[in-house]
Enzyme design. Structure first.
Site, PDB file in Angstrom:
ATOM      1  N   GLY A 198      43.746   5.107 -12.101  1.00 40.16           N
ATOM      2  CA  GLY A 198      42.700   4.483 -13.164  1.00 40.16           C
ATOM      3  C   GLY A 198      42.084   4.398 -11.792  1.00 40.16           C
ATOM      4  CD  GLN A 230      39.916   0.870  -6.372  1.00 40.25           C
ATOM      5  OE1 GLN A 230      39.964   0.887  -7.881  1.00 40.25           O
ATOM      6  NE2 GLN A 230      41.149   1.310  -6.053  1.00 40.25           N
ATOM      7  CB  CYS A 270      45.621  -2.126  -6.285  1.00 39.68           C
ATOM      8  SG  CYS A 270      43.670  -1.657  -6.557  1.00 39.68           S
ATOM      9  CG  LEU A 271      45.028   4.508  -6.805  1.00 42.21           C
ATOM     10  CD1 LEU A 271      43.794   5.578  -7.068  1.00 42.21           C
ATOM     11  CD2 LEU A 271      46.278   4.836  -5.939  1.00 42.21           C
ATOM     12  CG  HIS A 297      43.665  -2.786 -12.775  1.00 44.96           C
ATOM     13  ND1 HIS A 297      44.908  -3.448 -10.905  1.00 44.96           N
ATOM     14  CD2 HIS A 297      43.488  -2.060 -11.320  1.00 44.96           C
ATOM     15  CE1 HIS A 297      44.828  -2.832 -10.309  1.00 44.96           C
ATOM     16  NE2 HIS A 297      44.115  -2.531 -10.179  1.00 44.96           N
ATOM     17  CD  GLU A 298      41.041   0.955 -12.815  1.00 44.25           C
ATOM     18  OE1 GLU A 298      39.988   0.566 -11.477  1.00 44.25           O
ATOM     19  OE2 GLU A 298      42.251   1.001 -12.356  1.00 44.25           O
ATOM     20  CG  HIS A 305      38.924  -3.011  -9.054  1.00 44.99           C
ATOM     21  ND1 HIS A 305      39.357  -2.381  -7.538  1.00 44.99           N
ATOM     22  CD2 HIS A 305      39.758  -1.644  -9.423  1.00 44.99           C
ATOM     23  CE1 HIS A 305      40.949  -2.216  -6.923  1.00 44.99           C
ATOM     24  NE2 HIS A 305      40.720  -1.675  -8.774  1.00 44.99           N
TER      25      HIS A 305
END
Ligand code: NI
Length: 182
Positions: free
Chosen positions: A55, A60, A104-105, A146-147, A150
């Site tokens: 995701g 991000q 997380c990225l 989660h996304e 963000h």
């Protein structure tokens, strides 16, 4: 006269690393689907698959817009399911929770247990401007929540205790210093 075909030029976008003020901002709603937005969605999917991740949210990559992409298909024998969600909103969650060790990225190689509702119903607009709705469970439910976090400037480490959060943040500051030095 020759017609020009629209050829999307996809590009990997650099992923911001925590801590970064752009990751803490509430992102703006999308009012219309444009070619620029379609290119952004393509870039986000390419960047997510390349990472690799399941995701990615626009903040991000430094774009303060309410768009997320995801694909939580893990099995090799099931075709990929790239999803693009514009203005996603959680409209219902189950009372039952599930705990998942999230990463997380924007916080590479750090993980922590996060408790979230096990199921979540989400509405969004797709790239054709249609209103969509789906009830997610399992990894999809964790990922979509989660996304969407963000888009509200929230990271999974915000669910952890202050000590663990500080420890991870210090590691990321160190990582960014090392990267800046090259
Ligand atoms: Ni993330």
């Amino acid at each position: 006269m020759q017609a020009f075909a629209y050829v999307p030029i996809m590009a990997l976008r650099p992923i911001l690393i925590h801590p970064d003020p752009r990751l803490k901002k509430r992102a703006d709603p999308i009012s219309e689907v444009t070619d620029a937005l379609r290119t952004l969605a393509d870039d986000m999917l390419e960047t997510m698959y390349d990472a690799p991740g399941i995701g990615l949210a626009a903040p991000q990559i430094g774009v303060s817009k309410r768009i997320i992409v995801m694909d939580c298909v893990k099995e090799d024998d099931i075709p990929p399911r790239p999803m693009v969600l514009l203005n996603p909103e959680v409209v219902w969650t189950s009372e039952k929770n599930s705990t998942y060790e999230e990463g997380c990225l924007s916080i590479p190689e750090q993980f922590g247990d996060v408790i979230r509702p096990a199921e979540a119903e989400v509405t969004w607009m797709n790239l054709d401007g249609e209103q969509m709705s789906e009830k997610f469970d399992g990894l999809w439910a964790t990922c979509v929540q989660h996304e969407i976090d963000h888009l509200d400037g929230k990271l999974f480490i915000d669910y952890l205790g202050p000590l663990k959060r500080q420890m991870i943040t210090r590691k990321m500051q160190k990582l960014k210093r090392e990267k800046a030095r090259g």
